[in-house]
Motif scaffolding. Structure first.
Motif, PDB file in Angstrom:
ATOM      1  N   PRO A  82      -5.654 -27.245   7.543  1.00 19.24           N
ATOM      2  CA  PRO A  82      -6.071 -25.705   7.734  1.00 19.24           C
ATOM      3  C   PRO A  82      -6.452 -25.289   6.379  1.00 19.24           C
ATOM      4  CG  PRO A  82      -3.665 -25.855   7.752  1.00 19.24           C
ATOM      5  CD  PRO A  82      -4.241 -27.257   7.664  1.00 19.24           C
ATOM      6  N   VAL A  83      -7.127 -24.356   6.196  1.00 20.92           N
ATOM      7  CA  VAL A  83      -7.716 -23.651   4.905  1.00 20.92           C
ATOM      8  C   VAL A  83      -6.978 -22.105   4.919  1.00 20.92           C
ATOM      9  CG1 VAL A  83      -9.682 -24.921   4.873  1.00 20.92           C
ATOM     10  CG2 VAL A  83      -9.444 -22.669   5.972  1.00 20.92           C
ATOM     11  N   ASP A  84      -7.107 -21.609   3.856  1.00 19.38           N
ATOM     12  CA  ASP A  84      -6.628 -20.323   3.333  1.00 19.38           C
ATOM     13  C   ASP A  84      -7.724 -19.325   3.889  1.00 19.38           C
ATOM     14  OD1 ASP A  84      -4.319 -21.257   2.117  1.00 19.38           O
ATOM     15  OD2 ASP A  84      -5.356 -21.151   0.169  1.00 19.38           O
ATOM     16  N   PHE A  85      -7.280 -17.948   4.026  1.00 21.80           N
ATOM     17  CA  PHE A  85      -8.017 -16.996   4.753  1.00 21.80           C
ATOM     18  C   PHE A  85      -8.850 -16.449   3.714  1.00 21.80           C
ATOM     19  CE2 PHE A  85      -9.117 -12.922   6.452  1.00 21.80           C
ATOM     20  CZ  PHE A  85      -9.844 -13.183   7.751  1.00 21.80           C
ATOM     21  N   GLU A  86     -10.129 -16.873   3.482  1.00 26.23           N
ATOM     22  CA  GLU A  86     -10.936 -16.232   2.400  1.00 26.23           C
ATOM     23  C   GLU A  86     -12.387 -16.270   3.087  1.00 26.23           C
ATOM     24  OE1 GLU A  86     -10.605 -19.399  -0.500  1.00 26.23           O
ATOM     25  OE2 GLU A  86      -8.501 -18.918  -1.103  1.00 26.23           O
ATOM     26  N   LEU A  87     -13.226 -15.435   2.001  1.00 25.49           N
ATOM     27  CA  LEU A  87     -14.401 -15.177   2.382  1.00 25.49           C
ATOM     28  C   LEU A  87     -15.294 -16.331   2.849  1.00 25.49           C
ATOM     29  CD1 LEU A  87     -16.651 -12.726   3.112  1.00 25.49           C
ATOM     30  CD2 LEU A  87     -17.151 -13.009   0.719  1.00 25.49           C
ATOM     31  N   GLU A  88     -15.091 -17.480   1.803  1.00 29.21           N
ATOM     32  CA  GLU A  88     -15.682 -18.540   2.069  1.00 29.21           C
ATOM     33  C   GLU A  88     -15.515 -19.238   3.269  1.00 29.21           C
ATOM     34  OE1 GLU A  88     -14.405 -17.718  -0.692  1.00 29.21           O
ATOM     35  OE2 GLU A  88     -15.800 -16.831  -1.964  1.00 29.21           O
ATOM     36  N   THR A  89     -14.166 -19.206   3.574  1.00 31.83           N
ATOM     37  CA  THR A  89     -13.878 -20.078   4.828  1.00 31.83           C
ATOM     38  C   THR A  89     -13.635 -19.392   6.218  1.00 31.83           C
ATOM     39  OG1 THR A  89     -11.465 -19.513   4.193  1.00 31.83           O
ATOM     40  CG2 THR A  89     -12.463 -21.500   3.215  1.00 31.83           C
ATOM     41  N   MET A  90     -14.111 -18.167   6.065  1.00 34.22           N
ATOM     42  CA  MET A  90     -14.159 -17.170   7.221  1.00 34.22           C
ATOM     43  C   MET A  90     -14.571 -17.677   8.589  1.00 34.22           C
ATOM     44  SD  MET A  90     -13.352 -14.223   8.530  1.00 34.22           S
ATOM     45  CE  MET A  90     -13.095 -12.950   7.021  1.00 34.22           C
ATOM     46  N   ASN A  91     -15.564 -18.747   8.333  1.00 31.98           N
ATOM     47  CA  ASN A  91     -16.219 -19.234   9.753  1.00 31.98           C
ATOM     48  C   ASN A  91     -14.948 -20.096  10.350  1.00 31.98           C
ATOM     49  OD1 ASN A  91     -18.398 -19.945  11.377  1.00 31.98           O
ATOM     50  ND2 ASN A  91     -18.240 -22.177  10.484  1.00 31.98           N
ATOM     51  N   GLN A  92     -14.113 -20.589   9.696  1.00 34.69           N
ATOM     52  CA  GLN A  92     -13.013 -21.491  10.393  1.00 34.69           C
ATOM     53  C   GLN A  92     -12.155 -20.457  11.376  1.00 34.69           C
ATOM     54  OE1 GLN A  92     -12.458 -24.763  10.108  1.00 34.69           O
ATOM     55  NE2 GLN A  92     -14.498 -24.887   8.883  1.00 34.69           N
ATOM     56  N   PHE A  93     -12.089 -19.384  10.818  1.00 35.56           N
ATOM     57  CA  PHE A  93     -11.278 -18.257  11.963  1.00 35.56           C
ATOM     58  C   PHE A  93     -11.823 -17.526  12.570  1.00 35.56           C
ATOM     59  CE2 PHE A  93      -9.366 -19.060   7.647  1.00 35.56           C
ATOM     60  CZ  PHE A  93      -7.937 -19.232   7.992  1.00 35.56           C
ATOM     61  N   ILE A  94     -13.116 -18.090  13.227  1.00 31.36           N
ATOM     62  CA  ILE A  94     -13.972 -17.265  14.312  1.00 31.36           C
ATOM     63  C   ILE A  94     -14.323 -18.666  15.258  1.00 31.36           C
ATOM     64  CG2 ILE A  94     -16.239 -15.943  14.554  1.00 31.36           C
ATOM     65  CD1 ILE A  94     -15.837 -14.869  11.970  1.00 31.36           C
ATOM     66  N   ASP A  95     -14.026 -18.380  16.456  1.00 31.41           N
ATOM     67  CA  ASP A  95     -14.267 -19.428  17.582  1.00 31.41           C
ATOM     68  C   ASP A  95     -15.845 -19.555  17.874  1.00 31.41           C
ATOM     69  OD1 ASP A  95     -13.863 -21.325  19.267  1.00 31.41           O
ATOM     70  OD2 ASP A  95     -12.437 -20.051  20.564  1.00 31.41           O
ATOM     71  N   TRP A  96     -16.265 -20.403  18.256  1.00 35.87           N
ATOM     72  CA  TRP A  96     -17.490 -20.639  18.866  1.00 35.87           C
ATOM     73  C   TRP A  96     -18.328 -19.606  19.840  1.00 35.87           C
ATOM     74  CZ3 TRP A  96     -20.548 -24.207  16.397  1.00 35.87           C
ATOM     75  CH2 TRP A  96     -19.437 -25.450  15.770  1.00 35.87           C
ATOM     76  N   ASN A  97     -19.454 -19.143  19.470  1.00 36.90           N
ATOM     77  CA  ASN A  97     -20.063 -18.026  20.081  1.00 36.90           C
ATOM     78  C   ASN A  97     -19.192 -16.871  19.773  1.00 36.90           C
ATOM     79  OD1 ASN A  97     -21.871 -19.696  21.028  1.00 36.90           O
ATOM     80  ND2 ASN A  97     -21.344 -20.007  23.027  1.00 36.90           N
ATOM     81  N   ARG A  98     -18.361 -16.540  19.006  1.00 45.43           N
ATOM     82  CA  ARG A  98     -17.871 -15.193  18.757  1.00 45.43           C
ATOM     83  C   ARG A  98     -18.246 -14.588  17.341  1.00 45.43           C
ATOM     84  NH1 ARG A  98     -17.421 -16.512  23.380  1.00 45.43           N
ATOM     85  NH2 ARG A  98     -15.466 -16.574  24.387  1.00 45.43           N
ATOM     86  N   ASN A  99     -18.045 -13.528  17.162  1.00 46.94           N
ATOM     87  CA  ASN A  99     -18.310 -12.872  15.696  1.00 46.94           C
ATOM     88  C   ASN A  99     -16.984 -11.934  15.274  1.00 46.94           C
ATOM     89  OD1 ASN A  99     -18.140 -10.642  17.333  1.00 46.94           O
ATOM     90  ND2 ASN A  99     -20.591 -10.396  17.273  1.00 46.94           N
ATOM     91  N   VAL A 100     -15.759 -12.109  15.789  1.00 48.00           N
ATOM     92  CA  VAL A 100     -15.023 -11.592  15.069  1.00 48.00           C
ATOM     93  C   VAL A 100     -13.590 -12.477  14.853  1.00 48.00           C
ATOM     94  CG1 VAL A 100     -15.286  -9.410  16.273  1.00 48.00           C
ATOM     95  CG2 VAL A 100     -13.859 -11.103  17.520  1.00 48.00           C
ATOM     96  N   PRO A 101     -12.829 -12.152  14.017  1.00 52.86           N
ATOM     97  CA  PRO A 101     -11.686 -13.410  13.839  1.00 52.86           C
ATOM     98  C   PRO A 101     -10.912 -13.389  15.123  1.00 52.86           C
ATOM     99  CG  PRO A 101     -11.678 -11.588  12.162  1.00 52.86           C
ATOM    100  CD  PRO A 101     -12.667 -11.370  12.918  1.00 52.86           C
ATOM    101  N   PHE A 102     -10.512 -14.907  15.196  1.00 52.63           N
ATOM    102  CA  PHE A 102      -9.900 -15.569  16.275  1.00 52.63           C
ATOM    103  C   PHE A 102      -8.293 -14.778  16.383  1.00 52.63           C
ATOM    104  CE2 PHE A 102      -7.039 -18.773  17.896  1.00 52.63           C
ATOM    105  CZ  PHE A 102      -7.606 -18.642  19.474  1.00 52.63           C
ATOM    106  N   GLU A 103      -7.926 -14.538  17.721  1.00 52.03           N
ATOM    107  CA  GLU A 103      -6.529 -14.253  17.799  1.00 52.03           C
ATOM    108  C   GLU A 103      -6.296 -15.034  19.291  1.00 52.03           C
ATOM    109  OE1 GLU A 103      -5.310 -10.238  18.376  1.00 52.03           O
ATOM    110  OE2 GLU A 103      -7.323  -9.779  18.559  1.00 52.03           O
ATOM    111  N   VAL A 104      -5.158 -15.508  19.604  1.00 48.72           N
ATOM    112  CA  VAL A 104      -4.613 -15.842  20.752  1.00 48.72           C
ATOM    113  C   VAL A 104      -4.230 -14.632  21.764  1.00 48.72           C
ATOM    114  CG1 VAL A 104      -2.915 -17.242  21.907  1.00 48.72           C
ATOM    115  CG2 VAL A 104      -3.750 -17.862  19.922  1.00 48.72           C
ATOM    116  N   ILE A 105      -5.026 -14.480  22.796  1.00 49.22           N
ATOM    117  CA  ILE A 105      -4.726 -13.409  23.995  1.00 49.22           C
ATOM    118  C   ILE A 105      -4.783 -14.043  25.028  1.00 49.22           C
ATOM    119  CG2 ILE A 105      -5.634 -11.311  24.931  1.00 49.22           C
ATOM    120  CD1 ILE A 105      -7.323 -10.734  22.208  1.00 49.22           C
ATOM    121  N   ARG A 106      -3.700 -14.355  25.570  1.00 47.61           N
ATOM    122  CA  ARG A 106      -3.399 -15.034  26.794  1.00 47.61           C
ATOM    123  C   ARG A 106      -2.866 -14.273  27.790  1.00 47.61           C
ATOM    124  NH1 ARG A 106      -0.894 -20.525  28.336  1.00 47.61           N
ATOM    125  NH2 ARG A 106      -2.517 -21.498  29.611  1.00 47.61           N
TER     126      ARG A 106
END
Length: 608
Positions: free
Chosen positions: A577-601
């Motif tokens: 995993p990587v730290d949550f930073e501007l340069e790594t933001m893409n890792q925290f966004i799922d495919w076909n999404r445009n907001v940070p990922f969160e588990v909503i189940r």
């Protein structure tokens, strides 16, 4: 009690409650159910009906809640995948009218689903489909779900005999049956007559495999081997054999199945935790021998004499050969696109056991069809396939009874619809469930990853024949609707926690088998891959396989020889995993999404 069956005859759409022995007309349509659905939906929306009570009612009509509020998923059952051109056009019509995403989705259980439909419009949608003979009855809920089968049944060279008529009788016997309306959990059933087991018998609650037996004084008798207790999800199990041989024509297979359902229905301890209430849990706890003992005891009950297990009036009897196309007066031939067409012919076309005919498997990307594609396929069915086609458990579409000399014309027609790609059931034919696009249980965007993986595979331009034989399957959660357990390479949705933030991720599985013999579950690798790095991992594994395999060594044999540790090591850096930073933001966004990922189940409605 509603009638389980009615006298069999071909029938007409003007009299839809008569069983019709044409594909897509297996389940009798009862118009009053649509009236009831409208009444109950209105009561619920007005606050005059408790939600839990309404959910149970709604599910039996194949209408399922989504993770998005106030919209529904409609699941239409296609027993053994059969469908007519007119029904393809009916899907096109309702998708245009009621489905905001403008597509229908072929599932891994040969259903067709539509998403994001408002509740009151759901009633109109299923009513309109009912006019074409299509039924969503018991597409959801703790019922007998769609009964799947080999899409090549009746035309496959390797089958023992065609189980389609008996699968139809099974559907007609158990739909609306009082024993199967509120079981501890759903039942998934398959029928397969081929040693290649294209219906994936081992992962089903109930499965039937064609068998014949020599019986003194009667000669060769048709029957089935019956398996009980398979499944995937968090407790994957291959179904063991309950009976080696049950007769078909005397209805023994129906009688024994009902006995099993009656036993299952009485297991109140399973209802305590619906999420783990599958029949495989019973078999896992008590063993298949105990289930067989209880079944024998159940078959001595008085209920047996009260039932009619005869199959003659329930059999699905349609002689497809009668409607097969005549030889064409003229046909096209490849010109400049010869190599592309030959690749399609090699990968997607299979000879039937009937001389002069072939099947053409159409690769449906992510299982999605637009209204234009539904209508175009309907026209191809009429023009080249005698009107016959079936959906598949790999989310594809098999045209049957195509004349050998018409294959080029079919390919050209498919290509005009964007459906002429080669490689059905190959590495670029990626299977996935809807994931967080609609499912309450979804963790990750499995459809988004599907698109990304397929684009990477196409970019790699894989020409190696052994590599092309791999298959990739993706589930957005552990439940396994994308069949990740049985893929050459499978992925199940997960997450990686990084401080207060979360990365969408997948757990890889390797070495699964879903076709060609006995089912085999893949080995789970000991790592989690961030979703955005999964295509990189697949590319590394493919490169390593091609560079280091032995002569003729297939993927699963390679995996077994080198060990999963070697495959884990190849992508270990990708799992970090990587730290949550501007340069790594893409890792925290799922495919076909445009907001940070969160588990909503949420909780699946059938488990409520």
């Amino acid at each position: 009690m509603e009638p389980v069956s009615i006298p069999a005859q071909r029938g007409t759409l003007e009299d839809p409650e008569v069983l019709q022995n044409v594909p897509g007309h297996v389940i009798p349509i009862l118009q009053r159910e649509y009236d009831d659905f409208k009444t109950e939906s209105t009561k619920f929306l007005q606050g005059d009906m408790p939600e839990d009570e309404f959910i149970k009612f709604r599910l039996k009509q194949g209408v399922y809640g989504q993770r998005q509020p106030d919209v529904q998923m409609i699941r239409v059952k296609l027993p053994f995948g059969g469908i007519t051109p007119e029904q393809m056009e009916a899907f096109a019509d309702v998708v245009e009218k009621y489905v905001p995403l403008n597509k229908g989705h072929i599932t891994t259980r040969q259903n067709i689903q539509m998403h994001h439909v408002p509740l009151l419009e759901a009633e109109e949608l299923i009513r309109e489909l009912g006019e074409s003979g299509l039924s969503s009855r018991e597409g959801c809920g703790n019922t007998v779900r769609n009964v799947t089968g080999d899409p090549w049944a009746g035309v496959a060279k390797d089958e023992l005999f065609d189980l389609t008529p008996y699968a139809g009788a099974y559907v007609r016997y158990f739909v609306r049956h009082p024993t199967t309306q509120a079981m501890p959990r759903k039942i998934k059933t398959s029928f397969d007559g081929s040693p290649r087991d294209r219906a994936i018998s081992g992962i089903h609650d109930i499965a039937f495999r064609a068998r014949v037996k020599e019986i003194e004084g009667r000669g060769e008798v048709r029957g089935v081997q019956m398996l009980v207790g398979g499944g995937t999800s968090i407790m994957p199990r291959v179904a063991p054999v309950l009976y080696d041989f049950l007769e078909l024509d005397n209805g023994e297979y129906l009688k024994v199945t009902e006995a099993v359902f009656r036993i299952f229905d009485r297991q109140e301890w399973l209802r305590v935790n619906r999420a783990r209430a599958r029949i495989k849990v019973f078999v896992d706890k008590y063993g298949i021998e105990e289930l067989r003992r209880q079944t024998e005891e159940e078959l001595t009950g008085d209920w047996v004499t009260e039932r009619d297990f005869s199959v003659e009036h329930r059999l699905f009897g349609d002689d497809e050969r009668e409607s097969a196309p005549s030889p064409p007066e003229s046909c096209g031939s490849p010109n400049g696109d010869l190599s592309e067409f030959e690749r399609f012919r090699q990968a997607n076309v299979c000879e039937q056991k009937q001389d002069g005919f072939v099947t053409v498997e159409t690769k449906i990307t992510r299982g999605d069809l637009t209204p234009e594609q539904f209508r175009g396929l309907a026209e191809i069915m009429r023009a080249y396939a005698g009107g016959y086609a079936r959906t598949t458990v790999q989310q594809n579409f098999v045209l049957r009874w195509v004349r050998e000399e018409s294959v080029y014309d079919v390919w050209r027609a498919l290509s005009e619809l964007g459906l002429g790609d080669a490689g059905s059931r190959e590495i670029n034919d990626v299977v996935s469930c809807p994931g967080t696009d609609s499912c309450k249980l979804g963790i990750t965007s499995s459809m988004g990853l599907n698109q990304a993986v397929q684009e990477r595979i196409e970019a790699l331009n894989v020409t190696d024949e052994l590599t092309r034989k791999l298959n990739i399957k993706i589930s957005g959660c552990p439940n396994g609707c994308g069949q990740h357990h049985v893929g050459s390479i499978g992925f199940t949705g997960a997450s990686i926690k990084v401080g207060e933030h979360t990365i969408p991720a997948y757990i890889p599985h390797v070495g699964g088998v879903f076709e060609g013999g006995e089912v085999k579950f893949g080995t789970r690798l000991k790592l989690r891959l961030p979703s955005k790095r999964v295509p990189d991992a697949i590319e590394r594994w493919i490169g390593h396989y091609e560079a280091n395999r032995e002569e003729g060594e297939e993927w699963n044999d390679f995996v077994e020889r080198v060990g999963t540790g070697e495959l884990e090591g190849l992508v270990k850096d990708l799992s970090m995993p990587v730290d949550f930073e501007l340069e790594t933001m893409n890792q925290f966004i799922d495919w076909n999404r445009n907001v940070p990922f969160e588990v909503i189940r949420g909780e699946g409605e059938c488990a409520v």
